[in-house]
Design an enzyme around this catalytic site. Sequence first.
Site, PDB file in Angstrom:
ATOM      1  N   ARG A 101       0.347  -1.382  -0.241  1.00 21.00           N
ATOM      2  CA  ARG A 101      -0.188  -0.082  -0.037  1.00 21.00           C
ATOM      3  C   ARG A 101       0.794   0.911   0.263  1.00 21.00           C
ATOM      4  NH1 ARG A 101      -5.387  -0.206   1.877  1.00 21.00           N
ATOM      5  NH2 ARG A 101      -4.765   1.779   2.215  1.00 21.00           N
ATOM      6  N   ASN A 103      -3.500   7.406   9.061  1.00 19.80           N
ATOM      7  CA  ASN A 103      -3.759   7.385   7.444  1.00 19.80           C
ATOM      8  C   ASN A 103      -4.662   8.612   7.554  1.00 19.80           C
ATOM      9  OD1 ASN A 103      -2.664   5.202   7.140  1.00 19.80           O
ATOM     10  ND2 ASN A 103      -4.041   3.928   6.497  1.00 19.80           N
ATOM     11  N   LYS A 163       1.636  -0.442 -18.067  1.00 22.35           N
ATOM     12  CA  LYS A 163       2.205  -1.410 -17.228  1.00 22.35           C
ATOM     13  C   LYS A 163       3.727  -1.450 -18.221  1.00 22.35           C
ATOM     14  CE  LYS A 163      -0.071  -2.730 -16.053  1.00 22.35           C
ATOM     15  NZ  LYS A 163      -1.394  -2.672 -15.301  1.00 22.35           N
TER      16      LYS A 163
END
Length: 605
Positions: A27, A99, A484
């Site tokens: 994350r 967060n 990508k």
Amino acid sequence: MCGIVGYIGEQQASPILMEGLHQLEYRGYDSAGIALASRGELKVFKSKGKVRNLERLLTAQPEGTLGIAHTRWATHGEPSDRNAHPHCDTQNRYAIVHNGIVENAAALRAQLESKGVVFRSETDSEVIAHLIAAMQAHSLADAVRATLRLIVGTYGLAVIDAQRPDSIVVARNGSPVILGIGEREMFVASDVSALVRHTQQVVHLNDGDVAVVRADGYETFTLDGGPISRAPLAIDWQFESLTKGDFSHFMRKEIAEQPEAIRRVLSGRLETRFSTTHLGGLELAARELLEAKRVKILGCGSAYIAGCVGAQLIEQLARIPAHAEPASEFRYRNPVIEADTLYIAVSQSGETFDTLSAVQEVKRKGARVFGIINSVGSTIARECGRGIYLHAGPEVAVVSTKTFTSTAVAFALFAIYLGRLRDLSAANGARLLNALSALPAQVEAILAQEDRIASIATAFAKTRDAYFVGRAAGYPVAMEGALKLKEVSYVHAEAYPASELKHGPLALIAPDTPTLVVLPRDDLFAKNVSTIEEIRARRGPTYVVTHPQPLPVAVDGVIEVPKSEPEFDPILLNIPLQLLAYHTALARGTDIDQPRNLAKSVTVE
Ligand code: G6P
């Protein structure tokens, strides 16, 4: 982007927290830290860099059956040991992990400093620890609530008090917090992936919720202290899917999982009797769908690009104007929201802040929105309330592969359903259902060509810039292929509609700039061949992803994919480009699963 994990129970907390941090590392990961409460004191360890740096600090296992931990992705203050969470008050009694962003941190900090508080970090989060310590409250929950009433901003927050080690107090506003229910133990996390090893029973908090989590259970409250009820939900993710197994990277494993992921998204949804599909979670009456004049698809990153594939499918099969737009752009441009437009939010994580905000804007203006989401019970899924779950299992690599494919297949299911309510004939419906059923085996056949794709990747690994071009259905394939490649290999890759090449990028085509051409055998084949001729005339190397038939033009490399029905060709044409990006990155030695500066779940603006 940052990750939170917490534990309270009878076991030693630190191994559980460290394992949770590893699960959350994708994350956000520029620093990490852990705080444990033991014998009335806090033990805090923090380190810049990856979680393994923190692990090195914990040579002897620190004691404590209550603790919180964090992986950080810097927003305020550079990545450093000092700025890593947890943060504590001056007396080292309270520890917090946060967060989100405290927008009024500068003013709160100035007030606290004027009262003699000395700050130890440059973060906005540290004010929370000092404010909690300054509250003359009866309980930790009261102190946290009083603090949060002073805070402007977003938070997923977990707090412990070393002198009252009987609870973790957590709160949520704009950043996810999930509770995990164990046997005489409870877990806290910002993401279910940190919980699945321990429990399948989770509780998602809503914005504005505060929870007191004890070893034997939890209570939930509003910010004003009024009790509210939040029921547990069972999750279907297995811990094994969070490990790499025999693969060296999660990205490679998730590419390999695609045949299975497609089977799962199709499972129980093909209604062969009526040559249509069955989508139980849509909860939209046929009449409501018939009333829709337009479809608008919102998402970010690969979810947005999957939405571009989806928009084309909906236009072709249902003959309704459909358009995808980055959710981030949509929410800021004061969009016209129309009651007869059907809005679709696409998100793997179900937590992307910009996508969530776009959904809220659509709902606030009274229109219908449904989700195409992977993570069950996630914030966007709950905000939409109806939609299509992908059931692709967890995707751990930052870059999306299997959920891109699953999303495209989910759009195919929806487009067939919508089409069959309108003008799509039963014969065409049946043709498309057969093609969907064939996809898993066709993806397997593409994966079997890995060596050839890897050898083409050597050319891309040597270059600084690359172009990806395609026409119509081929264009989103080019977009996703370029995204990508740049994400994982850091090669500058740009996608262009093939027809636009001569309006700009052709100026940059040279012998050291390869172009990947998406070349399906469709009615635009001849036009795409002309594009290849144009590139070759400038001595640009060309590589094609195409269908098996001799080519009327010489190229530098060919990747073949099996032919589907033309509508679904983009789904298959994309698969080799995932392997191309993977092998280019492998050749360049980049951090494939955790590319620099990127995070899997972008829960900030
Ligand atoms: C980040 C990730 C992308 C992803 C995007 C949307 O940018 O790096 O891979 O496509 O977020 O994420 P979502 O969870 O909403 O699909």
